[in-house]
Write a protein that holds these residues in place. Structure first.
Motif, PDB file in Angstrom:
ATOM      1  N   ALA B  12      19.290  56.407   2.322  1.00 25.49           N
ATOM      2  CA  ALA B  12      20.586  56.664   2.961  1.00 25.49           C
ATOM      3  C   ALA B  12      20.635  58.103   3.455  1.00 25.49           C
ATOM      4  O   ALA B  12      21.085  58.376   4.572  1.00 25.49           O
ATOM      5  CB  ALA B  12      21.718  56.396   1.983  1.00 25.49           C
ATOM      6  N   ILE B  13      20.161  59.035   2.626  1.00 29.99           N
ATOM      7  CA  ILE B  13      20.182  60.447   3.044  1.00 29.99           C
ATOM      8  C   ILE B  13      19.263  60.656   4.247  1.00 29.99           C
ATOM      9  O   ILE B  13      19.612  61.352   5.200  1.00 29.99           O
ATOM     10  CB  ILE B  13      19.776  61.364   1.865  1.00 29.99           C
ATOM     11  CG1 ILE B  13      20.834  61.302   0.765  1.00 29.99           C
ATOM     12  CG2 ILE B  13      19.601  62.795   2.337  1.00 29.99           C
ATOM     13  CD1 ILE B  13      20.475  62.065  -0.481  1.00 29.99           C
ATOM     14  N   ARG B  14      18.114  60.014   4.218  1.00 30.40           N
ATOM     15  CA  ARG B  14      17.194  60.142   5.358  1.00 30.40           C
ATOM     16  C   ARG B  14      17.856  59.598   6.627  1.00 30.40           C
ATOM     17  O   ARG B  14      17.778  60.191   7.690  1.00 30.40           O
ATOM     18  CB  ARG B  14      15.907  59.357   5.089  1.00 30.40           C
ATOM     19  CG  ARG B  14      15.003  60.008   4.065  1.00 30.40           C
ATOM     20  CD  ARG B  14      13.614  59.411   4.162  1.00 30.40           C
ATOM     21  NE  ARG B  14      12.974  59.788   5.417  1.00 30.40           N
ATOM     22  CZ  ARG B  14      11.993  59.095   5.996  1.00 30.40           C
ATOM     23  NH1 ARG B  14      11.554  57.984   5.452  1.00 30.40           N
ATOM     24  NH2 ARG B  14      11.470  59.496   7.131  1.00 30.40           N
ATOM     25  N   HIS B  15      18.522  58.463   6.473  1.00 28.54           N
ATOM     26  CA  HIS B  15      19.157  57.831   7.625  1.00 28.54           C
ATOM     27  C   HIS B  15      20.288  58.719   8.159  1.00 28.54           C
ATOM     28  O   HIS B  15      20.411  58.961   9.362  1.00 28.54           O
ATOM     29  CB  HIS B  15      19.701  56.469   7.188  1.00 28.54           C
ATOM     30  CG  HIS B  15      20.021  55.568   8.335  1.00 28.54           C
ATOM     31  ND1 HIS B  15      20.155  54.228   8.196  1.00 28.54           N
ATOM     32  CD2 HIS B  15      20.243  55.817   9.631  1.00 28.54           C
ATOM     33  CE1 HIS B  15      20.440  53.690   9.368  1.00 28.54           C
ATOM     34  NE2 HIS B  15      20.511  54.638  10.252  1.00 28.54           N
ATOM     35  N   LEU B  16      21.115  59.242   7.222  1.00 30.23           N
ATOM     36  CA  LEU B  16      22.248  60.084   7.608  1.00 30.23           C
ATOM     37  C   LEU B  16      21.792  61.333   8.334  1.00 30.23           C
ATOM     38  O   LEU B  16      22.394  61.746   9.317  1.00 30.23           O
ATOM     39  CB  LEU B  16      23.015  60.505   6.350  1.00 30.23           C
ATOM     40  CG  LEU B  16      24.244  59.705   6.007  1.00 30.23           C
ATOM     41  CD1 LEU B  16      24.826  60.197   4.696  1.00 30.23           C
ATOM     42  CD2 LEU B  16      25.286  59.853   7.115  1.00 30.23           C
ATOM     43  N   SER B  17      20.737  61.948   7.822  1.00 26.71           N
ATOM     44  CA  SER B  17      20.310  63.225   8.409  1.00 26.71           C
ATOM     45  C   SER B  17      19.471  63.010   9.660  1.00 26.71           C
ATOM     46  O   SER B  17      19.189  63.952  10.382  1.00 26.71           O
ATOM     47  CB  SER B  17      19.516  64.022   7.378  1.00 26.71           C
ATOM     48  OG  SER B  17      18.372  63.300   7.011  1.00 26.71           O
ATOM     49  N   GLY B  18      19.069  61.771   9.911  1.00 22.50           N
ATOM     50  CA  GLY B  18      18.241  61.523  11.084  1.00 22.50           C
ATOM     51  C   GLY B  18      16.768  61.761  10.811  1.00 22.50           C
ATOM     52  O   GLY B  18      15.958  61.849  11.723  1.00 22.50           O
ATOM     53  N   ASP B  19      16.420  61.866   9.519  1.00 22.72           N
ATOM     54  CA  ASP B  19      15.034  62.128   9.146  1.00 22.72           C
ATOM     55  C   ASP B  19      14.127  60.955   9.525  1.00 22.72           C
ATOM     56  O   ASP B  19      12.958  61.136   9.837  1.00 22.72           O
ATOM     57  CB  ASP B  19      14.981  62.379   7.631  1.00 22.72           C
ATOM     58  CG  ASP B  19      13.725  63.117   7.221  1.00 22.72           C
ATOM     59  OD1 ASP B  19      13.481  64.203   7.777  1.00 22.72           O
ATOM     60  OD2 ASP B  19      12.981  62.604   6.368  1.00 22.72           O
TER      61      ASP B  19
END
Lengths: 690, 60
Positions: B12-19
């Motif tokens: 989720a964090i990767r997705h949110l940050s655009g990683d």
């Protein structure tokens, strides 16, 4: 039926608890009240608003249709239009709408006492701001993610469209100027704050290069390194401030810092986004979310006592931070924490293109604004846990309370808010600053409030570090708004000028980029410059102007929404947006009326200009004020005309909407409703057809 | 159990940050434009950032 009984009991208890907390806050007099009651009241109000009002709006007024394919599903181009998990969209949406506004507005509004601001943050959000964000998101989703300006043009006509465009451009200019002023006031003669904020620029550039060249696209890695470097820069700033050899380089006056911010804004607008804007935004988003969560945890752990009275005598309009009575100025000042017109630009355009299902509109539109309003409540708590004397000493401009410390404490103590020079000096020493007197703009007092909350919750020893951490946190995302706003302003100006001369509209043509960027920066730079040379601090002029322009934009968004509701045959639900609109119209118009017509020199722009002109002619001004007086006089008159312009734009849009509504209701032809046709969703597995 | 939740959170964090934007782009590309050669990572991010910052992205 026990199944239904349990939720009923639950919701009744929430209502009772919320009412008790609200009653406690509202009726508490004389003795201090614990900040936890603010949190309880807020959470209960939001819970009830979300569970009942937003559900009713979703089901009845808007009739969200979860079987209808969203633009993201239909168009799905892998870029702009991508069906996305609701929590991810919520995160994007909240990161986009949450800016420095809800931190600064409540801090300034605390001069009326904690009650007026707190009530408006809660009521305004639940009945106004959340509704605006939700309906705008809904209407834009039903129109393939069209922007507010486009919807105004399509649904109301060219007048509404032009007003929305010009309104947006103006609000951008005023917003950037006031935010620039807040940063300048936070850095003024503070080597620690200045060197820390300066250090954020090379850090952002380094991260930009890292994400682009060293490890392409590794956003998370780059951000983690960047946040670590930012924290290091807070420590490094302290080291510089204590070094006699280096601190002199960063001990700058307001004007030098203003020129620095102006130069920075211009560079950020013309440099490629990957170098400065995008990496700074990654860092600021992480800092913003992290700090907000940390502050919420700290308030719950610590449960600080609120020391500000519920109401102060300044509700009569004599407040030192800005002039004006509690009505209408508390509404204008809180602005973004309750209703922010700016959100309608995010809720139309970016967010609707990510929704995978219409039912998410409720959580993202209504829920996102609820969280923003909660941030505003925390800012209000951070401002009101300070000793009122300290709060007023930090936030009152020297032009009101006097330049000398002894003079200032005498004035503030005479209002019934005792404070001493020793107390202020000790506080400044703890925070690692030379002085905290007359640090207007809200950021320093918020930082002192946050530092004392963090300090008590996580260790007193590092107050100075917490203070400068808070300043850095505010500066980082204020500068991000400044970058992004200048860039958007530039695009809008290029778009406008492109209608006159085609090449100016090409966003990548360098001469056009330079000219339009310079024009936007010059526009906000002017207001920033005047704010800095103004002995009354400038915030007292610029913040109300910003508040009015923001509420004007909200009025435009609500007009568009009301117009669409009526045109789609939902006249009986038009009050959902119509009532907040009517209230905004009353508030904005009466604020503008006072700003233009008031004889009080601390409220009326023209009165202040005339007063200054008379004093200048009579030679009654101190020499340093006399040299800048002609500019101040011109500026006050300009602000007066600008206010008139804002309120006229708002009225034009509202009347245009009423004209369209009246034509529709009397069966005369109007522009057709531009909703895209219903195409069934294939993402929904359980087919629930009504 | 705990490990699976951690993976969900990190994703989720990767997705949110655009990683993970490039991976998502490749997946989308493979589905819809399989006859064209996808952009490389660097080129994709260049375009992505230009696209992202051409509208109103941040508020007050």
């Amino acid at each position: 039926m026990p199944k239904k009984l349990l939720p009923l009991i639950l919701w009744i208890s929430i209502a009772v608890l919320g009412a008790a907390a609200m009653g406690g806050i509202a009726l508490s007099r004389g003795e201090s009240i614990n900040a936890i009651w603010f949190i309880v009241a807020a959470v209960c109000v939001y819970a009830i608003g979300y569970r009942f009002y937003s559900a009713w709006i979703a089901a009845r007024a808007l009739t969200l249709d979860e079987t209808r394919a969203t633009p993201a599903e239909r168009i799905n181009d892998g870029r702009d239009f991508v069906p996305t998990n609701r929590w991810i969209v919520f995160g994007h949406h909240f990161a986009a709408i949450a800016g420095p506004g809800p931190l600064i507005g409540p801090t300034l509004a605390a001069q009326f006492g904690y009650l007026p601001g707190t009530l408006w943050i809660l009521i305004g959000a639940v009945l106004g701001g959340c509704v605006q964000d939700m309906v705008t998101l809904f209407f834009s989703t039903r129109r393939n993610g069209r922007s507010l300006g486009q919807m105004a043009r399509d649904e109301l006509g060219p007048i509404g469209g032009a007003a929305a465009l010009i309104g947006t451009l103006m609000i951008m200019v005023i917003l950037i100027a006031v935010l620039g002023l807040v940063v300048v006031n936070a850095m003024k003669h503070s080597p620690w704050a200045t060197s820390t904020v300066f250090a954020t620029i090379p850090i952002a550039i380094f991260i930009g290069l890292y994400i682009r060249n060293i490890r392409p696209g590794r956003v998370l890695e780059g951000s983690i390194i960047g946040v670590a470097l930012l924290l290091l820069s807070v420590t490094g700033g302290g080291w510089i401030a204590h070094s006699p050899a280096l601190s002199g380089y960063f001990d700058l006056d307001g004007l030098s810092l203003a020129w620095f911010v102006i130069g920075y804004g211009f560079l950020a607008a013309i440099l490629p986004v990957w170098l400065l804007l995008a990496p700074r935004d990654y860092l600021s988003t992480f800092m913003k979310l992290g700090t907000v969560i940390l502050l919420a945890i700290a308030i719950v752990i610590l449960r600080p006592e609120v020391k500000m009275p519920a109401l102060t005598q300044f509700i009569d309009g004599s407040g030192p931070i800005f002039g004006g009575t509690v009505f209408p100025f508390v509404f204008i000042t809180v602005a973004c924490g309750a209703i922010s017109g700016f959100h309608s630009l995010i809720a139309s355009g970016t967010t609707p293109k990510l929704l995978s299902n219409e039912r998410d509109i409720r959580m993202i539109g209504y829920g996102g604004m609820m969280l923003e309003s909660f941030v505003a409540i925390m800012a209000m708590i951070a401002a009101t846990v300070l000793d009122p004397g300290v709060y007023f000493a930090i936030n009152s401009p020297a032009g009101v309370v006097g330049k000398e410390a002894a003079e200032a404490v005498a004035t503030i103590s005479s209002w019934g808010f005792p404070v001493t020079v020793e107390q202020m000096n000790e506080l400044a020493r703890q925070m690692g600053e030379a002085t905290l007197f007359a640090r207007t703009g809200g950021a320093p007092s918020l930082a002192v409030g946050m530092a004392s909350i963090f300090g008590s919750a996580f260790g007193q020893g590092m107050l100075a570090m917490w203070y400068h951490f808070a300043i850095m946190f505010e500066a980082v995302f204020i500068l991000t708004t400044l970058d992004a706003g200048t860039r958007v302003g530039r695009f809008m100006l290029q778009d406008l000028l492109g209608n006159v001369w085609r090449p100016m509209g090409r966003t990548s043509w360098y001469p056009s980029v330079l000219i339009t960027s310079a024009a936007i920066v010059a526009a906000w730079g002017y207001f920033l410059y005047i704010g800095v040379i103004d002995p009354n601090g400038g915030v007292n002029i610029l913040w109300p102007l910003f508040g009015m322009s923001n509420q004007m934009l909200a009025g435009i968004a609500l007009s568009v929404a009301t117009g669409i509701l009526i045109k789609s045959g939902k006249l009986k639900y038009a009050w959902v947006t119509g009532l907040p609109l009517a209230w905004l119209l009353i508030v904005t118009t009466s604020a503008a009326w006072q700003k233009i017509m008031s004889e009080d020199v601390r409220v009326g722009f023209f009165a202040a200009a005339n007063d200054l002109a008379v004093k200048l002619a009579a030679g009654a001004l101190p020499p340093d004020t006399a040299t800048v007086a002609p500019q101040l006089i011109f500026n006050q008159r300009l602000d007066g005309w600008l206010t008139l312009f804002f309120v006229l734009v708002l009225w034009v849009v509202v009347l245009d909407m009423l004209r369209v509504a009246a034509r529709h209701l009397s069966d005369k032809p109007v522009l057709p409703v531009t909703e895209s046709p219903h195409i069934p969703s294939r993402l929904v597995e359980d087919w629930v057809r009504d | 159990m705990f490990k699976r939740k951690l993976v969900v959170l990190i994703n989720a964090i990767r997705h949110l940050s655009g990683d993970d934007a490039y991976e998502r782009y490749l997946a989308h590309h493979a589905q819809t434009h399989h006859d064209e050669i996808p952009l490389n990572r660097r080129e994709f991010f260049k375009q992505e950032q230009e696209r992202k910052w051409s509208g109103v992205r941040r508020c007050c």
